[in-house]
Write an enzyme that holds these catalytic residues in place. Structure first.
Site, mmCIF file in Angstrom:
data_model
loop_
_atom_site.group_PDB
_atom_site.id
_atom_site.type_symbol
_atom_site.label_atom_id
_atom_site.label_comp_id
_atom_site.label_asym_id
_atom_site.label_seq_id
_atom_site.Cartn_x
_atom_site.Cartn_y
_atom_site.Cartn_z
ATOM 1 N N GLU A 80 42.004 38.574 50.835
ATOM 2 C CA GLU A 80 42.279 37.166 50.524
ATOM 3 C C GLU A 80 43.559 36.653 51.188
ATOM 4 O O GLU A 80 44.146 35.670 50.746
ATOM 5 C CB GLU A 80 42.366 36.955 49.003
ATOM 6 C CG GLU A 80 41.122 37.320 48.232
ATOM 7 C CD GLU A 80 39.920 36.399 48.500
ATOM 8 O OE1 GLU A 80 39.949 35.638 49.489
ATOM 9 O OE2 GLU A 80 38.958 36.486 47.717
ATOM 10 N N HIS A 101 40.869 38.322 38.357
ATOM 11 C CA HIS A 101 39.492 38.105 37.892
ATOM 12 C C HIS A 101 39.516 38.282 36.374
ATOM 13 O O HIS A 101 38.776 39.099 35.828
ATOM 14 C CB HIS A 101 38.546 39.126 38.517
ATOM 15 C CG HIS A 101 38.392 38.999 40.001
ATOM 16 N ND1 HIS A 101 37.500 39.754 40.724
ATOM 17 C CD2 HIS A 101 39.010 38.194 40.903
ATOM 18 C CE1 HIS A 101 37.576 39.433 42.021
ATOM 19 N NE2 HIS A 101 38.494 38.494 42.145
ATOM 20 N N TYR A 215 61.845 21.705 28.982
ATOM 21 C CA TYR A 215 61.540 22.663 27.906
ATOM 22 C C TYR A 215 62.307 23.977 28.103
ATOM 23 O O TYR A 215 62.290 24.556 29.181
ATOM 24 C CB TYR A 215 60.035 22.946 27.892
ATOM 25 C CG TYR A 215 59.614 24.016 26.925
ATOM 26 C CD1 TYR A 215 59.576 23.773 25.562
ATOM 27 C CD2 TYR A 215 59.285 25.287 27.375
ATOM 28 C CE1 TYR A 215 59.192 24.758 24.672
ATOM 29 C CE2 TYR A 215 58.904 26.285 26.495
ATOM 30 C CZ TYR A 215 58.856 26.017 25.150
ATOM 31 O OH TYR A 215 58.489 26.998 24.270
#
Ligand code: 13P
Length: 234
Positions: A80, A101, A215
């Site tokens: 990838e 995955h 935050y």
């Protein structure tokens, strides 16, 4: 300007971070076997990426790649590498990428669905939803193009019939975001199983994205009703 000794130290640190992140994916139940991959930007021309098809507990050498598709080292890079390269190239705000995955992200992505604003935490990925990139064969330029498009103004996306991509300014934050997205995918799947989730408005999500910028910051002063009273109580 870094001397060659500092370069070596930085390279050793980044390679170690890739290995730690890959191992954490397995430990956190975010992936299994050799699925998933991880990359981190090294400089303007190069990045480190996990090797292809090596079980995470056996990782030793971490390949280096440049943006032209050349690789260096003892092991071939992840299949990838295209989407890792193209995301790092398109997004100077991103230094690290985690692909997994994980179970619920895959389950949702197999329906072609992204994650709408069913919960305010969807804003951790940078916007009012987490998109699902259309399916393309793993490792292809088409998959990379789809992923880059799904990540516009976002830090994470799902990949149809495949998994998720989470990004960050470093590997630790990309790993945290991968865990958040998987959790949101699990919660959204659970919500769908008991009814039709209410979707928050885009205005509300824009507000939450703004709140997330401050935050957790110690010097944040966005809450007008909250005042610091000193390091110890009265
Ligand atoms: P690699 O082992 O080549 O990284 O491939 C695993 C994967 O998840 C492909 O999408």
């Amino acid at each position: 300007m870094m001397d060659s000794n500092s370069h070596r130290q930085t390279d050793a640190r980044l390679k170690a971070e890739v290995i730690v992140t890959c191992c954490a994916l397995g430990q956190h139940g975010l992936t299994h076997g050799t699925s998933g991959n991880v990359s981190v930007r090294r400089d303007a021309e190069t990045f480190f990426i996990s090797p292809t098809a090596v079980p995470y507990e056996q990782l030793d050498d971490i390949p280096l790649m440049d943006f032209q598709g050349r690789w260096y080292g003892a092991r071939r890079p992840s299949s990838e590498w295209r989407f890792h390269r193209d995301i790092l190239k398109a997004r100077p705000d991103i230094n690290a990428i985690v692909h997994t995955h994980s179970k619920y992200a895959v389950a949702l992505a197999c329906t072609g669905s992204g994650i709408p604003a069913f919960h305010y935490m969807v804003a951790v990925a940078g916007g009012a939803d987490i998109r699902c990139a259309p399916y393309a064969t793993f490792g292809t330029q088409a998959l990379s193009d789809n992923a880059v498009a799904a990540l516009v103004d976002r830090k994470a996306c799902l990949l149809a019939n495949h998994g998720l991509i989470a990004t960050g300014h470093d590997l630790a934050s990309a790993l945290r975001l991968a865990g958040e997205v998987e959790n949101l995918a699990a919660q959204y799947s659970a919500a769908l199983s008991v009814g039709e989730p209410e979707i928050l408005s885009t205005d509300e999500m824009i507000k939450v994205v703004g709140l997330f910028r401050s935050y957790g910051k110690q010097d944040s002063d966005h809450d007008p009703d909250l005042r610091f009273g000193g390091p110890s109580g009265p």
